[in-house]
Write an enzyme that holds these catalytic residues in place. Structure first.
Site, PDB file in Angstrom:
ATOM      1  N   GLY A  11      -3.478 -15.283  -6.089  1.00  0.00           N
ATOM      2  CA  GLY A  11      -3.325 -14.085  -6.934  1.00  0.00           C
ATOM      3  C   GLY A  11      -2.827 -14.460  -8.322  1.00  0.00           C
ATOM      4  NE  ARG A  72      -6.128 -13.707  -2.603  1.00  0.00           N
ATOM      5  CZ  ARG A  72      -4.840 -13.701  -2.961  1.00  0.00           C
ATOM      6  NH1 ARG A  72      -4.079 -14.724  -2.693  1.00  0.00           N
ATOM      7  NH2 ARG A  72      -4.322 -12.660  -3.587  1.00  0.00           N
ATOM      8  CG  ASP A 103       2.614 -18.754   0.406  1.00  0.00           C
ATOM      9  OD1 ASP A 103       1.711 -18.215  -0.270  1.00  0.00           O
ATOM     10  OD2 ASP A 103       3.054 -18.252   1.451  1.00  0.00           O
ATOM     11  CB  THR A 125       3.175 -15.690  -6.678  1.00  0.00           C
ATOM     12  OG1 THR A 125       3.214 -14.449  -5.948  1.00  0.00           O
ATOM     13  CG2 THR A 125       4.414 -16.486  -6.286  1.00  0.00           C
ATOM     14  CG  ASP A 127       3.923 -11.421  -3.789  1.00  0.00           C
ATOM     15  OD1 ASP A 127       3.842 -10.337  -4.390  1.00  0.00           O
ATOM     16  OD2 ASP A 127       3.050 -11.842  -3.014  1.00  0.00           O
ATOM     17  CG  ASP A 129       5.997 -14.945  -1.736  1.00  0.00           C
ATOM     18  OD1 ASP A 129       5.685 -15.527  -2.796  1.00  0.00           O
ATOM     19  OD2 ASP A 129       5.160 -14.540  -0.915  1.00  0.00           O
ATOM     20  CG  MET A 169       1.089  -5.481  -5.125  1.00  0.00           C
ATOM     21  SD  MET A 169       0.094  -6.672  -6.017  1.00  0.00           S
ATOM     22  CE  MET A 169      -1.545  -6.007  -5.700  1.00  0.00           C
ATOM     23  NE  ARG A 171      -0.787  -9.632   1.344  1.00  0.00           N
ATOM     24  CZ  ARG A 171      -1.928 -10.202   1.024  1.00  0.00           C
ATOM     25  NH1 ARG A 171      -3.018  -9.845   1.644  1.00  0.00           N
ATOM     26  NH2 ARG A 171      -2.008 -11.148   0.107  1.00  0.00           N
TER      27      ARG A 171
HETATM   28  O1  F6P Z   1       0.409 -12.579  -3.652  1.00  0.00           O
HETATM   29  C1  F6P Z   1       0.308 -11.711  -4.707  1.00  0.00           C
HETATM   30  C2  F6P Z   1      -0.253 -10.389  -4.262  1.00  0.00           C
HETATM   31  O2  F6P Z   1      -0.329  -9.605  -5.424  1.00  0.00           O
HETATM   32  C3  F6P Z   1       0.501  -9.644  -3.160  1.00  0.00           C
HETATM   33  O3  F6P Z   1       1.670  -8.989  -3.581  1.00  0.00           O
HETATM   34  C4  F6P Z   1      -0.565  -8.705  -2.661  1.00  0.00           C
HETATM   35  O4  F6P Z   1      -0.302  -8.299  -1.361  1.00  0.00           O
HETATM   36  C5  F6P Z   1      -1.802  -9.546  -2.745  1.00  0.00           C
HETATM   37  O5  F6P Z   1      -1.560 -10.529  -3.750  1.00  0.00           O
HETATM   38  C6  F6P Z   1      -3.055  -8.806  -3.077  1.00  0.00           C
HETATM   39  O6  F6P Z   1      -4.126  -9.693  -3.048  1.00  0.00           O
HETATM   40  P1  F6P Z   1      -5.592  -9.392  -3.615  1.00  0.00           P
HETATM   41  O7  F6P Z   1      -5.565  -9.630  -5.079  1.00  0.00           O
HETATM   42  O8  F6P Z   1      -6.450 -10.385  -2.911  1.00  0.00           O
HETATM   43  O9  F6P Z   1      -5.904  -7.978  -3.303  1.00  0.00           O
END
Ligand code: F6P
Length: 319
Positions: A11, A72, A103, A125, A127, A129, A169, A171
């Site tokens: 992301g 990804r 990660d 990121t 997040d 995390d 956001m 998860r």
């Molecule tokens: O990891 C970053 C993040 O923004 C998370 O907070 C979220 O759940 C996810 O990516 C969303 O991913 P995508 O861009 O694939 O919808």
């Protein structure tokens, strides 16, 4: 070291461009050639490389997203995929890689390093995390975006005397929800690290109403439950006028804050320094305002817990 590569993966996060700029300019400063890999690990497989010069990263420090694009990539996580990725880098004369991401990106970095190409990871990121760093690039911007949204929602919530459930956001991690909830003065915050109790949320709303509060803001991390589900439960139990806002990918864009740019500049530069010093599978992190580095594999197994004192504080202040 004569030539290195840089990629962004997973992301995107505001400040990734500032990190790319720092990597490119530090490398060039030290006389090292630098190659940009397009679309993360997918670009490694396709040999989608581009030479980066000083001017290639001009006028990007203030821009969200990533000029290298991101993706990804499942194919990379097969043994054949990884081998071909590393061969593509080596055949271009690349002797080290800087991988910017979360990660998943770091796990990929470890695999590349195992195949003989030194990698340094930069945590990017929204997040926050990633273990061993108090801040990841993009987190501060995302939190400020969420707080700005809360401020605006509060205006209309007050006018209409409504309860708003706002989904942010995260998860698996409640860092954004907790920081934005604390800074935005939310009545309740629901995070994945703690089971939420709908009766407690409702009790807080009713207590507020009793003392004349005109609105309530409930912050929910996406990993907990759907905001819609929580709002329906609140409505059923209180009969109050309830609305939902899902901030979603809005949190991933926008111009990075000064802090994210400074962090990205420091981390980007340090990543190149580490490669020059012969580091292998290290990640850059910040602890107590000091840039540090750690073994990535070890770091990924360290705990990175939310600050429960902050969680308790948010409850005390929203009494
Ligand atoms: O990891 C970053 C993040 O923004 C998370 O907070 C979220 O759940 C996810 O990516 C969303 O991913 P995508 O861009 O694939 O919808």
């Amino acid at each position: 070291m004569k030539k290195i590569a840089v990629l962004t993966s997973g992301g995107d996060a505001p400040g990734m461009n500032a990190a790319i700029r720092a990597v490119v300019r530090t490398a060039i400063y030290h006389g090292i050639e630098i190659v940009g890999v397009k679309r993360g690990y997918a670009g490694l497989l396709k040999k989608d490389f581009t030479d980066l010069k000083i001017g290639s990263v001009a006028d990007i420090i203030q821009r969200g997203g990533t000029i290298l694009r991101t993706a990804r990539c499942d194919e990379f996580f097969t043994p054949e995929g990884r081998e071909s990725a590393v061969n593509n880098l080596k055949s271009t004369g690349v002797e080290g890689l800087v991988a910017i991401g979360g990660d998943g990106t770091f796990r990929g970095a470890v695999e590349i390093d195992k195949l003989g190409l030194p990698v340094v990871g930069i945590p990017g990121t929204i997040d926050n995390d990633i273990p061993c760093t108090q801040w990841t690039i993009g987190f501060d911007t995302a939190v400020n975006t969420a707080v700005d949204a809360i401020n605006k929602i509060r205006d209309t919530a007050t006018s209409h005397e409504r309860v708003f459930v706002i989904e942010v956001m995260g998860r698996h991690a409640g860092f954004i929800a907790l920081a934005a909830g604390l800074a935005g003065g939310a009545e309740s915050i629901a995070i994945p690290e703690r089971d939420y109790d709908i009766n407690e949320i409702v009790a807080r709303i009713l207590r507020g109403q009793k003392r004349g509060k005109l609105h309530s803001i409930i912050l929910v991390a996406e990993g907990v439950a759907s905001a819609l589900e929580i709002s329906q439960k609140i409505h059923k139990l209180t009969r109050l006028d309830t609305r939902v806002t899902i901030l979603g990918h809005l949190q991933r864009g926008g111009t990075p804050t000064a802090w994210d740019r400074i962090l990205a500049s420091k981390m980007g530069s340090e990543a190149v320094n580490l490669l020059m010093q012969g580091a292998r599978k290290r990640m850059v992190g910040i602890q107590g305002n000091k840039i540090e580095n750690f073994d990535i594999q070890w770091a990924l197994n360290q705990p990175h817990e939310i600050n429960m004192d902050d969680y308790i504080l948010s409850g005390i202040l929203a009494i």
